[in-house]
Design a protein around this motif. Structure first.
Motif, PDB file in Angstrom:
ATOM      1  N   MET A  65       0.825  -1.187   0.000  1.00 20.26           N
ATOM      2  CA  MET A  65       0.000   0.000   0.000  1.00 20.26           C
ATOM      3  C   MET A  65       0.870   1.252   0.000  1.00 20.26           C
ATOM      4  O   MET A  65       0.544   2.214  -0.687  1.00 20.26           O
ATOM      5  CB  MET A  65      -0.911  -0.022   1.220  1.00 20.26           C
ATOM      6  N   ALA A  66       1.947   1.230   0.770  1.00 21.95           N
ATOM      7  CA  ALA A  66       2.820   2.399   0.818  1.00 21.95           C
ATOM      8  C   ALA A  66       3.442   2.662  -0.541  1.00 21.95           C
ATOM      9  O   ALA A  66       3.590   3.811  -0.947  1.00 21.95           O
ATOM     10  CB  ALA A  66       3.893   2.208   1.880  1.00 21.95           C
ATOM     11  N   GLY A  67       3.777   1.590  -1.270  1.00 21.40           N
ATOM     12  CA  GLY A  67       4.344   1.747  -2.604  1.00 21.40           C
ATOM     13  C   GLY A  67       3.374   2.406  -3.562  1.00 21.40           C
ATOM     14  O   GLY A  67       3.756   3.238  -4.388  1.00 21.40           O
ATOM     15  N   VAL A  68       2.115   2.048  -3.473  1.00 22.24           N
ATOM     16  CA  VAL A  68       1.083   2.657  -4.317  1.00 22.24           C
ATOM     17  C   VAL A  68       0.949   4.135  -3.972  1.00 22.24           C
ATOM     18  O   VAL A  68       0.825   4.978  -4.858  1.00 22.24           O
ATOM     19  CB  VAL A  68      -0.275   1.935  -4.154  1.00 22.24           C
ATOM     20  N   ALA A  69       0.986   4.458  -2.693  1.00 15.97           N
ATOM     21  CA  ALA A  69       0.863   5.856  -2.280  1.00 15.97           C
ATOM     22  C   ALA A  69       2.000   6.695  -2.838  1.00 15.97           C
ATOM     23  O   ALA A  69       1.778   7.816  -3.308  1.00 15.97           O
ATOM     24  CB  ALA A  69       0.829   5.945  -0.758  1.00 15.97           C
ATOM     25  N   VAL A  70       3.209   6.160  -2.810  1.00 14.56           N
ATOM     26  CA  VAL A  70       4.356   6.889  -3.349  1.00 14.56           C
ATOM     27  C   VAL A  70       4.209   7.050  -4.855  1.00 14.56           C
ATOM     28  O   VAL A  70       4.386   8.142  -5.394  1.00 14.56           O
ATOM     29  CB  VAL A  70       5.672   6.155  -3.000  1.00 14.56           C
ATOM     30  N   ARG A  71       3.867   5.971  -5.533  1.00 15.88           N
ATOM     31  CA  ARG A  71       3.727   6.018  -6.997  1.00 15.88           C
ATOM     32  C   ARG A  71       2.647   7.011  -7.426  1.00 15.88           C
ATOM     33  O   ARG A  71       2.798   7.735  -8.396  1.00 15.88           O
ATOM     34  CB  ARG A  71       3.408   4.627  -7.532  1.00 15.88           C
ATOM     35  N   GLU A  72       1.558   7.056  -6.685  1.00  6.36           N
ATOM     36  CA  GLU A  72       0.436   7.930  -7.026  1.00  6.36           C
ATOM     37  C   GLU A  72       0.555   9.320  -6.415  1.00  6.36           C
ATOM     38  O   GLU A  72      -0.342  10.142  -6.553  1.00  6.36           O
ATOM     39  CB  GLU A  72      -0.882   7.282  -6.586  1.00  6.36           C
ATOM     40  N   LYS A  73       1.660   9.561  -5.713  1.00  5.11           N
ATOM     41  CA  LYS A  73       1.918  10.859  -5.067  1.00  5.11           C
ATOM     42  C   LYS A  73       0.811  11.243  -4.084  1.00  5.11           C
ATOM     43  O   LYS A  73       0.394  12.399  -4.009  1.00  5.11           O
ATOM     44  CB  LYS A  73       2.147  11.935  -6.106  1.00  5.11           C
ATOM     45  N   ALA A  74       0.340  10.245  -3.341  1.00  2.00           N
ATOM     46  CA  ALA A  74      -0.703  10.489  -2.344  1.00  2.00           C
ATOM     47  C   ALA A  74      -0.122  11.270  -1.164  1.00  2.00           C
ATOM     48  O   ALA A  74       1.071  11.181  -0.868  1.00  2.00           O
ATOM     49  CB  ALA A  74      -1.282   9.167  -1.854  1.00  2.00           C
ATOM     50  N   HIS A  75      -0.959  12.014  -0.507  1.00  2.00           N
ATOM     51  CA  HIS A  75      -0.532  12.790   0.662  1.00  2.00           C
ATOM     52  C   HIS A  75      -0.510  11.936   1.920  1.00  2.00           C
ATOM     53  O   HIS A  75       0.025  12.349   2.942  1.00  2.00           O
ATOM     54  CB  HIS A  75      -1.449  13.996   0.871  1.00  2.00           C
ATOM     55  N   GLY A  76      -1.111  10.766   1.863  1.00  2.00           N
ATOM     56  CA  GLY A  76      -1.135   9.881   3.012  1.00  2.00           C
ATOM     57  C   GLY A  76      -2.044   8.695   2.756  1.00  2.00           C
ATOM     58  O   GLY A  76      -2.702   8.604   1.717  1.00  2.00           O
ATOM     59  N   ILE A  77      -2.075   7.815   3.737  1.00  2.00           N
ATOM     60  CA  ILE A  77      -2.886   6.603   3.661  1.00  2.00           C
ATOM     61  C   ILE A  77      -3.692   6.511   4.945  1.00  2.00           C
ATOM     62  O   ILE A  77      -3.170   6.768   6.024  1.00  2.00           O
ATOM     63  CB  ILE A  77      -2.003   5.347   3.542  1.00  2.00           C
ATOM     64  N   ILE A  78      -4.948   6.130   4.821  1.00  2.00           N
ATOM     65  CA  ILE A  78      -5.783   5.867   5.993  1.00  2.00           C
ATOM     66  C   ILE A  78      -6.183   4.400   5.937  1.00  2.00           C
ATOM     67  O   ILE A  78      -6.722   3.941   4.930  1.00  2.00           O
ATOM     68  CB  ILE A  78      -7.044   6.754   6.001  1.00  2.00           C
ATOM     69  N   VAL A  79      -5.896   3.692   7.030  1.00  2.00           N
ATOM     70  CA  VAL A  79      -6.258   2.283   7.134  1.00  2.00           C
ATOM     71  C   VAL A  79      -7.234   2.151   8.295  1.00  2.00           C
ATOM     72  O   VAL A  79      -6.945   2.598   9.407  1.00  2.00           O
ATOM     73  CB  VAL A  79      -5.018   1.387   7.366  1.00  2.00           C
ATOM     74  N   VAL A  80      -8.391   1.555   8.026  1.00  3.87           N
ATOM     75  CA  VAL A  80      -9.450   1.437   9.021  1.00  3.87           C
ATOM     76  C   VAL A  80      -9.719  -0.037   9.294  1.00  3.87           C
ATOM     77  O   VAL A  80      -9.776  -0.843   8.366  1.00  3.87           O
ATOM     78  CB  VAL A  80     -10.757   2.113   8.531  1.00  3.87           C
ATOM     79  N   THR A  81      -9.891  -0.368  10.565  1.00  5.14           N
ATOM     80  CA  THR A  81     -10.297  -1.713  10.959  1.00  5.14           C
ATOM     81  C   THR A  81     -11.366  -1.601  12.044  1.00  5.14           C
ATOM     82  O   THR A  81     -11.401  -0.613  12.783  1.00  5.14           O
ATOM     83  CB  THR A  81      -9.111  -2.545  11.472  1.00  5.14           C
ATOM     84  N   VAL A  82     -12.217  -2.606  12.136  1.00  2.00           N
ATOM     85  CA  VAL A  82     -13.191  -2.622  13.227  1.00  2.00           C
ATOM     86  C   VAL A  82     -12.566  -3.215  14.477  1.00  2.00           C
ATOM     87  O   VAL A  82     -13.130  -3.121  15.561  1.00  2.00           O
ATOM     88  CB  VAL A  82     -14.476  -3.401  12.852  1.00  2.00           C
ATOM     89  N   GLY A  83     -11.389  -3.786  14.331  1.00  7.84           N
ATOM     90  CA  GLY A  83     -10.669  -4.387  15.451  1.00  7.84           C
ATOM     91  C   GLY A  83      -9.569  -3.471  15.952  1.00  7.84           C
ATOM     92  O   GLY A  83      -9.747  -2.256  16.057  1.00  7.84           O
ATOM     93  N   LYS A  84      -8.416  -4.084  16.234  1.00  7.77           N
ATOM     94  CA  LYS A  84      -7.259  -3.346  16.738  1.00  7.77           C
ATOM     95  C   LYS A  84      -6.059  -3.634  15.851  1.00  7.77           C
ATOM     96  O   LYS A  84      -5.962  -4.685  15.239  1.00  7.77           O
ATOM     97  CB  LYS A  84      -6.935  -3.774  18.168  1.00  7.77           C
TER      98      LYS A  84
END
Length: 57
Positions: free
Chosen positions: A1-20
């Motif tokens: 996921m981090a690689g995709v963010a860098v390639r797409e020049k994203a400003h960040g990533i948000i990862v959501v889970t219902v757990g921990k």
């Protein structure tokens, strides 16, 4: 996921889970522009939003 963010020049990533997230996930995210949202935070945020909502009934 981090690689995709860098390639797409994203400003960040948000990862959501219902757990921990594991301590390893927090360690990994700490050095990157990754925001981890766990179930407790998600429910608390949704409840706050719901308190401010207008009930159409």
């Amino acid at each position: 996921m981090a690689g995709v963010a860098v390639r797409e020049k994203a400003h960040g990533i948000i990862v959501v889970t219902v757990g921990k997230f594991t301590p390893q996930a927090h360690y990994f995210a700490n050095g990157l522009l990754v925001r981890l949202i766990d179930g407790t935070f998600l429910l608390r945020t949704l409840n706050k939003m719901n308190e401010g909502a207008v009930n159409p009934r």
